[in-house]
Each structure stands twice: as structure tokens, then as C-alpha cells.
Scaffold this motif. Structure first.
Motif, PDB file in Angstrom:
ATOM      1  N   GLN A   1     -10.039 -15.855 -21.709  1.00 53.64           N
ATOM      2  CA  GLN A   1      -9.816 -14.803 -20.717  1.00 53.64           C
ATOM      3  C   GLN A   1     -10.014 -13.418 -21.338  1.00 53.64           C
ATOM      4  O   GLN A   1     -10.623 -12.531 -20.736  1.00 53.64           O
TER       5      GLN A   1
ATOM      6  N   SER B   1     -12.852 -10.644 -20.321  1.00 54.29           N
ATOM      7  CA  SER B   1     -12.495  -9.272 -19.930  1.00 54.29           C
ATOM      8  C   SER B   1     -13.211  -8.243 -20.789  1.00 54.29           C
ATOM      9  O   SER B   1     -13.690  -7.220 -20.289  1.00 54.29           O
TER      10      SER B   1
ATOM     11  N   ILE C   1      -4.068  -6.836 -18.288  1.00 56.75           N
ATOM     12  CA  ILE C   1      -2.768  -7.306 -17.777  1.00 56.75           C
ATOM     13  C   ILE C   1      -2.737  -8.832 -17.612  1.00 56.75           C
ATOM     14  O   ILE C   1      -1.774  -9.472 -18.048  1.00 56.75           O
ATOM     15  N   PRO C   2      -3.775  -9.456 -17.023  1.00 54.66           N
ATOM     16  CA  PRO C   2      -3.744 -10.922 -16.935  1.00 54.66           C
ATOM     17  C   PRO C   2      -3.719 -11.615 -18.307  1.00 54.66           C
ATOM     18  O   PRO C   2      -3.144 -12.697 -18.445  1.00 54.66           O
ATOM     19  N   VAL C   3      -4.310 -10.989 -19.302  1.00 59.75           N
ATOM     20  CA  VAL C   3      -4.272 -11.559 -20.654  1.00 59.75           C
ATOM     21  C   VAL C   3      -2.834 -11.533 -21.166  1.00 59.75           C
ATOM     22  O   VAL C   3      -2.345 -12.517 -21.747  1.00 59.75           O
TER      23      VAL C   3
ATOM     24  N   LYS D   1      -6.281  -2.620 -16.493  1.00 57.83           N
ATOM     25  CA  LYS D   1      -5.997  -3.584 -15.423  1.00 57.83           C
ATOM     26  C   LYS D   1      -6.504  -4.975 -15.789  1.00 57.83           C
ATOM     27  O   LYS D   1      -5.883  -5.973 -15.452  1.00 57.83           O
ATOM     28  N   ASP D   2      -7.635  -5.040 -16.474  1.00 55.32           N
ATOM     29  CA  ASP D   2      -8.184  -6.338 -16.873  1.00 55.32           C
ATOM     30  C   ASP D   2      -7.419  -6.954 -18.046  1.00 55.32           C
ATOM     31  O   ASP D   2      -7.522  -8.159 -18.286  1.00 55.32           O
TER      32      ASP D   2
ATOM     33  N   THR E   1      -6.198 -18.154 -23.205  1.00 58.89           N
ATOM     34  CA  THR E   1      -5.998 -16.699 -23.303  1.00 58.89           C
ATOM     35  C   THR E   1      -7.158 -16.047 -24.033  1.00 58.89           C
ATOM     36  O   THR E   1      -7.640 -14.985 -23.633  1.00 58.89           O
TER      37      THR E   1
ATOM     38  N   GLN F   1       2.331 -14.420 -22.249  1.00 58.87           N
ATOM     39  CA  GLN F   1       3.745 -14.603 -21.931  1.00 58.87           C
ATOM     40  C   GLN F   1       4.009 -16.004 -21.367  1.00 58.87           C
ATOM     41  O   GLN F   1       5.006 -16.649 -21.699  1.00 58.87           O
TER      42      GLN F   1
ATOM     43  N   ASP G   1      -0.180 -11.548 -19.293  1.00 55.13           N
ATOM     44  CA  ASP G   1       0.531 -12.563 -18.504  1.00 55.13           C
ATOM     45  C   ASP G   1       0.306 -13.952 -19.092  1.00 55.13           C
ATOM     46  O   ASP G   1       1.240 -14.751 -19.203  1.00 55.13           O
ATOM     47  N   ALA G   2      -0.940 -14.247 -19.455  1.00 51.21           N
ATOM     48  CA  ALA G   2      -1.261 -15.563 -20.012  1.00 51.21           C
ATOM     49  C   ALA G   2      -0.534 -15.789 -21.331  1.00 51.21           C
ATOM     50  O   ALA G   2      -0.038 -16.896 -21.594  1.00 51.21           O
TER      51      ALA G   2
END
Length: 185
Positions: free
Chosen positions: A121, A125, A85-87, A82-83, A118, A92, A89-90
Motif C-alpha cells: 500500500q 501511494s 493515512i491509510p498506510v 491523505k494518501d 502495508t 495500526q 491505519d494498516a
């Protein structure tokens, strides 16, 4: 016993009161032993039932714990995923944000900014989950460093790290990957 023997005993007991008393005591004692035997058999049945129930409870608990252990192992990386996923996203967003830029310099600057954010981040994480980088300032430790070369150096003491080729990582106190370093002679 035959009827004759029974009658003889009754006649004797009528004639001998001591025999009659002994017979009634023996009969009472036999009745008490029989009652005690019945009580013990009831207690044994109750204990067998209790044992069966406790054994069944134990088996159920054992099965539940095995299932919980399997589930915990199976989904142990869920928080980590889950942690991450934002990476993703960043990354992309960094790629898509540079597609409409005509100026190559602006394109390069935006791309570099996206990569830096990124990386920050991702590092955050990983640290949240106990993964840390092996510091470049640490003294050489063969447990977490892999010396791939040694060089003469006037600026650094012998045995100290001069340069790092590849960063090492730890998971809590355990090394995940050794740092590849150059050590001073």
C-alpha cells in the motif's frame, strides 16, 4: 486695457473693417484653442482615472496571486498526506490484530502478512505521487547509485551491479536517495 484704449479700438474697428474681421478671427481662434484645451484637460483627467483604476486592479491581482501561491505551497503536500493515512491505519491494524493471538507462529504469520500488505500500500501511494524505487536491474549510474564496494565477479560484467545494500528512490526524474550498491570489477 483701459476704457480709453477699448473705445479707441472700437472706433478704429468701425472705421477699418479689416481690423474688425481680424479681431473676430483672433477671438474665434482663441475660443477654439480654449475649447481644445478644455477637451485635452478632460481627456487627461479621464486617462489619469483609467490609469489609477488599472494600477489598482494590477495591485489587487498581484496580491491575490501571491496569496494563492502561498496557499499552494503551504498545502502542497495535502494529497500526499491523505494518501499516507491509510498506510498508518494498516500499520495500526497490523499491530492490534496480533495482540489476541496465543500461538507465536500464527502471530508471526499475521504480522508478516500485515507488513507485506502495508508495504504494498505504501509503495502504491508513493508511486501515485511520482516516487519510484531505483531498479536493481539497471546498469550502474553514478547519478542514482552510490558504489560502496567493488568485487570480482564471474557471473556479472564489469561495471554492473552485483548487490544492493540500500534501495534508492526517485521523485519523477530527480533522485531522492541514491541506491547503495556493490559493483563488479
Amino acid at each position: 486695457m483701459s476704457k480709453e484704449n477699448n473705445e479707441e479700438l472700437q472706433n478704429e474697428s468701425l472705421e477699418n473693417p479689416e481690423l474688425e474681421e481680424a479681431a473676430s478671427e483672433a477671438e474665434a481662434e482663441a475660443q477654439a484653442v480654449e475649447n481644445e484645451l478644455d477637451l485635452l484637460q478632460e481627456e487627461l483627467a479621464a486617462l489619469k482615472d483609467k490609469y489609477a483604476r488599472v494600477h489598482a486592479d494590477f495591485d489587487n491581482i498581484k496580491k491575490r496571486l501571491e496569496k494563492e501561491k502561498y496557499t499552494a505551497v503551504e498545502y502542497s503536500n495535502e494529497k500526499f498526506a491523505k494518501d499516507m493515512i491509510p498506510v498508518m491505519d494498516a500499520l495500526q491494524m497490523a499491530l492490534s490484530s496480533t495482540q489476541n493471538l496465543a500461538d507465536p507462529q500464527e502471530h508471526l504469520e499475521k504480522l508478516q502478512e500485515g507488513i507485506e500488505l502495508t508495504l504494498k500500500q505504501l509503495t502504491s501511494s508513493l508511486q501515485k505521487h511520482g516516487v519510484t524505487m531505483v531498479s536493481h536491474d539497471e546498469p550502474f549510474d553514478p547519478n542514482i547509485h552510490n558504489a560502496i564496494q567493488s568485487v570480482d565477479s564471474d557471473t556479472v560484467e564489469s561495471g554492473q551491479i552485483v548487490q544492493t545494500f540500500q534501495t534508492g528512490y526517485r521523485y519523477k526524474e530527480r533522485p531522492l536517495r541514491e541506491a547503495m550498491v556493490v559493483v563488479a570489477n
